[in-house]
Design an enzyme around this catalytic site. Structure first.
Site, PDB file in Angstrom:
ATOM      1  N   LYS A  25       4.276  12.490 -33.930  1.00 24.31           N
ATOM      2  CA  LYS A  25       4.670  10.992 -33.325  1.00 24.31           C
ATOM      3  C   LYS A  25       5.448  11.181 -31.761  1.00 24.31           C
ATOM      4  O   LYS A  25       5.680  10.426 -31.349  1.00 24.31           O
ATOM      5  CB  LYS A  25       5.714  10.461 -34.462  1.00 24.31           C
ATOM      6  N   HIS A  26       5.827  12.507 -31.606  1.00 19.60           N
ATOM      7  CA  HIS A  26       6.773  12.776 -30.688  1.00 19.60           C
ATOM      8  C   HIS A  26       6.174  13.664 -29.542  1.00 19.60           C
ATOM      9  O   HIS A  26       6.912  14.283 -28.766  1.00 19.60           O
ATOM     10  CB  HIS A  26       8.392  13.251 -31.204  1.00 19.60           C
ATOM     11  N   THR A  27       4.865  13.509 -29.361  1.00 17.46           N
ATOM     12  CA  THR A  27       4.235  14.494 -28.425  1.00 17.46           C
ATOM     13  C   THR A  27       4.610  14.340 -26.815  1.00 17.46           C
ATOM     14  O   THR A  27       4.584  15.222 -25.963  1.00 17.46           O
ATOM     15  CB  THR A  27       2.798  14.575 -28.476  1.00 17.46           C
TER      16      THR A  27
END
Length: 228
Positions: A87-89
Site C-alpha cells: 500500500k505504501h510503495t
C-alpha cells in the site's frame, strides 16, 4: 530450458510429498519458504522475505505472494490471487509520487509494510486481492475478484470491492467449537474417515483423534532442506 539444479530440487521436493512448480533459481535471494507436507504450489511470483505455508494447502498458478507472512493449513487459493498487496510503495507527502525523487538524488524513501496473514481452511476465489496487514480468519471464504482491505472474521464469507461480510458459514456456537477443535492439526487420512458432511458429528469424533505433526521443508534460491 530447465536448469539441472532446478530439475533436481523439483524432484527432491516431490519425493517428500509436496509440489513446487516455480523454479528454485527464480526465487528472490532474500526469500525463504517454509512449507509443510501435502502443499501444492503452482507457478507463482514470490516477493516476500519469509513465508510459511501449512500442510495440504494448494495455491494455483499466476498468483502473487507479496507482503504475506503465513498461510495456514488446508487452504484453497485459486488462480490470479494477490496476497499482501503493498500500500505504501510511493510517497504521498513528498512533492511527487514518482521515484525520480529518490533516484540518484541523495534522498531515500523506505516504504513501511505490515504482513498479511491467512488462517487455516481459507478459500480464496479467482483474482481476489488481499491487502498487506490484513488478517483473514480461519474458515473464511473470499469471493472471486474481491478486494479485501480489512480483517476478515473466522468463517465469514466476504465479497465485493471493498469486500464486506455477506454471511457466516455456521452459527456462532458451531464456529466456536470448530476453532476450539483445531481439526487442521489432525492427520488428513484420519480426517477422511470422518463424516465430513456433518460438522456436528465430526466435532464429536475429533475428540478421540490425537493431534499430529507435519513434516516441513525449507526452500531458498540456494536449495532445499528438511526441517526438524
Amino acid at each position: 530450458m530447465m536448469r539441472v539444479t532446478d530439475w533436481y530440487w523439483k524432484r527432491w521436493i516431490r519425493r517428500r510429498g509436496l509440489k513446487f512448480s516455480t523454479a528454485v533459481s527464480e526465487l528472490s535471494s532474500k526469500s525463504t519458504l517454509n512449507i509443510e507436507e501435502g502443499v501444492r504450489i503452482g507457478e507463482v511470483a514470490i516477493d516476500t522475505r519469509e513465508l510459511s505455508v501449512g500442510a495440504n494447502t494448494y495455491i494455483r498458478s499466476e498468483c502473487l505472494l507479496q507482503v504475506v507472512g503465513s498461510i495456514g493449513r488446508f487452504c484453497s487459493i485459486s488462480t490470479g490471487v494477490v496476497l499482501g498487496q503493498e500500500k505504501h510503495t510511493h510517497p504521498l507527502n513528498w512533492l511527487s509520487t514518482h521515484p525520480f525523487q529518490y533516484t540518484d538524488t541523495g534522498l531515500e524513501y523506505t516504504a513501511r509494510f505490515d504482513l498479511a496473514t491467512i488462517g487455516h481452511d481459507v478459500w480464496i476465489g479467482h483474482a481476489a486481492m488481499v491487502m498487506e496487514g490484513v488478517t483473514v480468519g480461519t474458515g473464511a471464504v473470499i469471493a472471486t475478484r474481491s478486494l479485501v482491505t480489512k480483517d476478515v472474521p473466522p468463517y465469514a464469507v466476504v465479497a465485493g470491492v471493498p469486500a464486506k461480510v455477506i454471511r457466516y458459514r455456521f452459527p456462532p456456537e458451531v464456529i466456536e467449537r470448530l476453532l476450539a477443535s483445531q481439526w487442521w492439526e489432525r492427520d488428513i487420512e484420519q480426517l477422511k474417515a470422518l463424516p465430513m458432511n456433518d460438522p456436528d458429528a465430526c466435532l464429536e469424533a475429533l475428540e478421540s483423534i490425537p493431534k499430529v505433526g507435519y513434516r516441513k521443508i525449507q526452500i531458498t534460491r540456494r536449495g532445499c532442506q528438511e526441517l526438524v
